[in-house]
Design a protein around this motif. Sequence first.
Motif, PDB file in Angstrom:
ATOM      1  N   LEU A 155       0.827  -1.212   0.000  1.00  0.00           N
ATOM      2  CA  LEU A 155       0.000   0.000   0.000  1.00  0.00           C
ATOM      3  C   LEU A 155       0.859   1.259   0.000  1.00  0.00           C
ATOM      4  O   LEU A 155       0.553   2.231  -0.700  1.00  0.00           O
ATOM      5  N   GLN A 156       1.928   1.265   0.767  1.00  0.00           N
ATOM      6  CA  GLN A 156       2.809   2.433   0.776  1.00  0.00           C
ATOM      7  C   GLN A 156       3.430   2.665  -0.600  1.00  0.00           C
ATOM      8  O   GLN A 156       3.595   3.813  -1.026  1.00  0.00           O
ATOM      9  N   THR A 157       3.763   1.569  -1.279  1.00  0.00           N
ATOM     10  CA  THR A 157       4.370   1.708  -2.604  1.00  0.00           C
ATOM     11  C   THR A 157       3.347   2.170  -3.631  1.00  0.00           C
ATOM     12  O   THR A 157       3.653   2.999  -4.499  1.00  0.00           O
ATOM     13  N   VAL A 158       2.120   1.652  -3.568  1.00  0.00           N
ATOM     14  CA  VAL A 158       1.055   2.136  -4.451  1.00  0.00           C
ATOM     15  C   VAL A 158       0.855   3.628  -4.245  1.00  0.00           C
ATOM     16  O   VAL A 158       0.754   4.401  -5.212  1.00  0.00           O
ATOM     17  N   TRP A 159       0.791   4.046  -2.994  1.00  0.00           N
ATOM     18  CA  TRP A 159       0.602   5.469  -2.681  1.00  0.00           C
ATOM     19  C   TRP A 159       1.736   6.296  -3.290  1.00  0.00           C
ATOM     20  O   TRP A 159       1.493   7.272  -3.992  1.00  0.00           O
ATOM     21  N   TYR A 160       2.958   5.881  -3.022  1.00  0.00           N
ATOM     22  CA  TYR A 160       4.125   6.631  -3.472  1.00  0.00           C
ATOM     23  C   TYR A 160       4.179   6.721  -4.997  1.00  0.00           C
ATOM     24  O   TYR A 160       4.334   7.808  -5.560  1.00  0.00           O
ATOM     25  N   GLU A 161       4.053   5.589  -5.664  1.00  0.00           N
ATOM     26  CA  GLU A 161       4.222   5.573  -7.115  1.00  0.00           C
ATOM     27  C   GLU A 161       3.072   6.276  -7.831  1.00  0.00           C
ATOM     28  O   GLU A 161       3.278   6.923  -8.859  1.00  0.00           O
ATOM     29  N   SER A 162       1.866   6.160  -7.308  1.00  0.00           N
ATOM     30  CA  SER A 162       0.737   6.843  -7.948  1.00  0.00           C
ATOM     31  C   SER A 162       0.864   8.357  -7.781  1.00  0.00           C
ATOM     32  O   SER A 162       0.660   9.117  -8.740  1.00  0.00           O
ATOM     33  N   LYS A 163       1.238   8.820  -6.592  1.00  0.00           N
ATOM     34  CA  LYS A 163       1.404  10.256  -6.377  1.00  0.00           C
ATOM     35  C   LYS A 163       2.591  10.784  -7.175  1.00  0.00           C
ATOM     36  O   LYS A 163       2.548  11.886  -7.730  1.00  0.00           O
ATOM     37  N   ARG A 164       3.653  10.009  -7.234  1.00  0.00           N
ATOM     38  CA  ARG A 164       4.838  10.400  -8.002  1.00  0.00           C
ATOM     39  C   ARG A 164       4.487  10.632  -9.468  1.00  0.00           C
ATOM     40  O   ARG A 164       5.018  11.540 -10.115  1.00  0.00           O
ATOM     41  N   ALA A 165       3.578   9.815  -9.997  1.00  0.00           N
ATOM     42  CA  ALA A 165       3.178   9.925 -11.400  1.00  0.00           C
ATOM     43  C   ALA A 165       1.994  10.867 -11.598  1.00  0.00           C
ATOM     44  O   ALA A 165       1.540  11.044 -12.724  1.00  0.00           O
TER      45      ALA A 165
END
Length: 218
Positions: free
Chosen positions: A102-112
């Motif tokens: 979940l933390q990675t989904v959050w990070y990568e989606s916001k990053r993009a």
Amino acid sequence: MRESQGFALSRRDCLGWAGAAVAGASGAAVWVMPGTARAGQVEEPLADSVRSALSGAIANKAPPEPEFESMEKRLAHLRWLGAMSDRLRRRKPDFQTRIEFLQTVWYESKRAGLDTTMVMGLIQVESAFRKFAISSVGARGYMQIMPFWSRLIGDGDAGKLFNMQTNLRFGCVILRHYLETERGNTFMALGRYNGSRGRDTYPNAVSRAAKNWVHPDA
């Protein structure tokens, strides 16, 4: 650059353009997904500038460690994380694995610059949250990345698409690229992601799935 919800990324992190189980090569279980609604991305020619921007976005290996501009924003993120963890528990029973995902989904989606709720819906449709999913046409991992992307914008090693952060980064960068290509039209971008541009089956499926992950702090 700071997102509206207080998520912060450094300038170099920002993108640079406006089933049956079988044994995999690594020995991990690979879930073969039916290919009916998951046709997969279609390889298309890329302008050199686009290829360079995509390659740069993929190559940056910054860890998924968001920063927040205020305690309020951090608490909002933690509320989202707790709620999503509860909803995902049945699909991912191990707590640490679930939180890291979940933390990675959050990070990568916001990053993009993507809607996290939509990305969660897309992952549900594409792989049912299975890390080692592989489609009948060879798309891999959580976001069902076609192997040709490793050759076009990666290092050529398609096996890395089963790595969690690598897969989520590819998926979010590719979806951002399709949104740019379609001038912000989410319906068309989702169709392009699935290889069914202009048809409503896949975008509608993602929209329905996304309703499972709606949260006021998303």
